[in-house]
Scaffold this motif. Sequence first.
Motif, short mmCIF file in Angstrom:
data_model
loop_
_atom_site.label_atom_id
_atom_site.label_comp_id
_atom_site.label_asym_id
_atom_site.label_seq_id
_atom_site.Cartn_x
_atom_site.Cartn_y
_atom_site.Cartn_z
N ARG A 141 16.79 -1.64 57.03
CA ARG A 141 17.93 -0.73 56.90
C ARG A 141 17.70 0.17 55.69
NH1 ARG A 141 18.46 -2.06 61.25
NH2 ARG A 141 20.25 -2.91 62.36
N CYS A 142 18.02 1.44 55.85
CA CYS A 142 17.77 2.42 54.79
C CYS A 142 19.03 3.23 54.51
CB CYS A 142 16.62 3.35 55.18
SG CYS A 142 16.07 4.42 53.83
N GLY A 143 19.22 3.58 53.25
CA GLY A 143 20.40 4.34 52.86
C GLY A 143 20.46 5.73 53.43
N LEU A 148 16.41 -4.08 52.87
CA LEU A 148 17.14 -2.87 52.48
C LEU A 148 16.27 -1.94 51.65
CD1 LEU A 148 20.60 -4.36 51.40
CD2 LEU A 148 19.76 -3.83 53.71
N CYS A 149 16.32 -0.65 51.98
CA CYS A 149 15.63 0.41 51.23
C CYS A 149 16.68 1.31 50.59
CB CYS A 149 14.75 1.25 52.15
SG CYS A 149 13.48 0.33 53.02
N HIS A 150 16.33 1.91 49.47
CA HIS A 150 17.30 2.75 48.77
C HIS A 150 17.46 4.12 49.44
CE1 HIS A 150 14.04 5.06 46.92
NE2 HIS A 150 13.54 3.96 46.39
N GLN A 151 18.58 4.77 49.11
CA GLN A 151 18.83 6.12 49.62
C GLN A 151 17.78 7.08 49.05
OE1 GLN A 151 22.66 7.53 48.30
NE2 GLN A 151 22.29 6.98 46.16
N TYR A 152 17.61 8.23 49.69
CA TYR A 152 16.53 9.15 49.36
C TYR A 152 15.20 8.39 49.31
CZ TYR A 152 20.74 11.51 47.64
OH TYR A 152 22.01 12.02 47.52
N PRO A 153 14.83 7.74 50.39
CA PRO A 153 13.71 6.79 50.36
C PRO A 153 12.37 7.45 50.03
CG PRO A 153 14.32 7.31 52.62
CD PRO A 153 15.38 7.90 51.75
N ALA A 168 16.75 -1.02 42.03
CA ALA A 168 17.09 -1.54 40.71
C ALA A 168 18.58 -1.75 40.51
CB ALA A 168 16.55 -0.60 39.62
N ASP A 169 19.39 -1.05 41.30
CA ASP A 169 20.84 -1.11 41.13
C ASP A 169 21.48 -0.97 42.50
OD1 ASP A 169 23.63 0.00 40.68
OD2 ASP A 169 23.02 -0.30 38.59
N PRO A 170 22.51 -1.74 42.82
CA PRO A 170 23.12 -1.64 44.15
C PRO A 170 23.70 -0.27 44.46
CG PRO A 170 24.45 -3.02 42.68
CD PRO A 170 23.14 -2.80 42.00
N GLN A 171 23.97 0.54 43.42
CA GLN A 171 24.45 1.89 43.67
C GLN A 171 23.42 2.73 44.42
OE1 GLN A 171 25.75 3.65 39.98
NE2 GLN A 171 27.45 2.22 39.73
N LEU A 172 22.15 2.35 44.30
CA LEU A 172 21.08 3.09 44.98
C LEU A 172 21.04 2.82 46.48
CD1 LEU A 172 18.23 2.59 42.35
CD2 LEU A 172 19.63 4.62 42.70
N LEU A 173 21.83 1.86 46.93
CA LEU A 173 21.88 1.59 48.37
C LEU A 173 22.50 2.75 49.13
CD1 LEU A 173 23.06 -2.13 48.23
CD2 LEU A 173 20.83 -1.33 49.05
N GLY A 174 23.38 3.49 48.47
CA GLY A 174 24.05 4.59 49.14
C GLY A 174 25.24 4.10 49.95
N GLN A 175 26.01 5.03 50.45
CA GLN A 175 27.24 4.69 51.16
C GLN A 175 26.97 3.89 52.42
OE1 GLN A 175 29.70 8.08 52.02
NE2 GLN A 175 31.36 6.86 52.91
N ARG A 176 25.90 4.23 53.12
CA ARG A 176 25.61 3.58 54.39
C ARG A 176 25.39 2.07 54.23
NH1 ARG A 176 20.64 5.70 58.04
NH2 ARG A 176 21.95 7.57 57.99
#
Length: 299
Positions: free
Chosen positions: A125-127, A95-100, A157-165
């Motif tokens: 998978r990316c946000g 998994l990659c964070h949103q706004y990669p 660093a935080d699961p919130q950075l995963l984004g909605q997707r």
Amino acid sequence: MERDYRAAARVFKALCDPKRLAILEELRGGEKCACVLQEPMELTQSGLSYHMKVLCESGLVESRQEGKWTHYQLSRTGREYAVKLLLEADDIYLLCHQYPDGDTLGSAAALYLGLRQKGKRVSIRCGDPIPQKYDYMFEGIEFPDFEPQFICAVDIADPQLLGQRLSPYAQRVDLCIDHHGSNTKYARQYVIRPEAASTTEIMYDLLFTMEAEITSQIADCIYTGITTDTGCFRYTNATSRTYIVAAHMMDKGADAAMINRVMFDTKSRARLEIERRVLDTMSFYFGGKCAVAYVTREM
């Protein structure tokens, strides 16, 4: 698949402390006496004893007694076990964070390529959509759909950075590999090294321990994460070891000139337009010593 979670916890506990990571770095050069380790680590005797106890219990370090001194060395079996924790999994999502950025994408791509060498089924998978400028890292990389049995988050660093997707995976992360000291430790297991300039710097160590072949594409991925997270080596987080890892990646075929040009010297028309608008708002104060500019949502 059954796993020895208690043994895994001991290994990752050993790896999540900066002092213990520094000790492991010292032991890379070979066996060291406790008397030699104590001074550069700036530890009391009891402090060193505690850290060495944790490292020995994890299986990463072995000790032997010689007279009144204890000597320590890296345990090959311990290193192999740490790698086994990653390699025993299959059907892996990275998994990659949103706004990669270059670090999350470089870490995922490098680990993907290393795991594929080991015959693992892996998908990234990316946000958010992956920007076109990173295409060179993803040549030959496929994004198959399957139900993951193991989920690894990189540079998150935080699961919130995963984004909605990617939010459905927030509570399912088995392993997090990250360099942010602010990591919320949301994963079941984690490798966090705040002293590393980038997560790809950590990935460099994991891939070598995994005995993966560092191809020129993997070298591009690791170098990209380093250069983007250090501002092309201008930020204070770039350490001497960061330069060493980057140099090694260049030796392995990383196209540093191309990567730096794409990351720092190439701008889209839209980027130039927004920069022009921001510069148009600039005002100077205190005899020209202070400049203030602003960005609005309308821009």
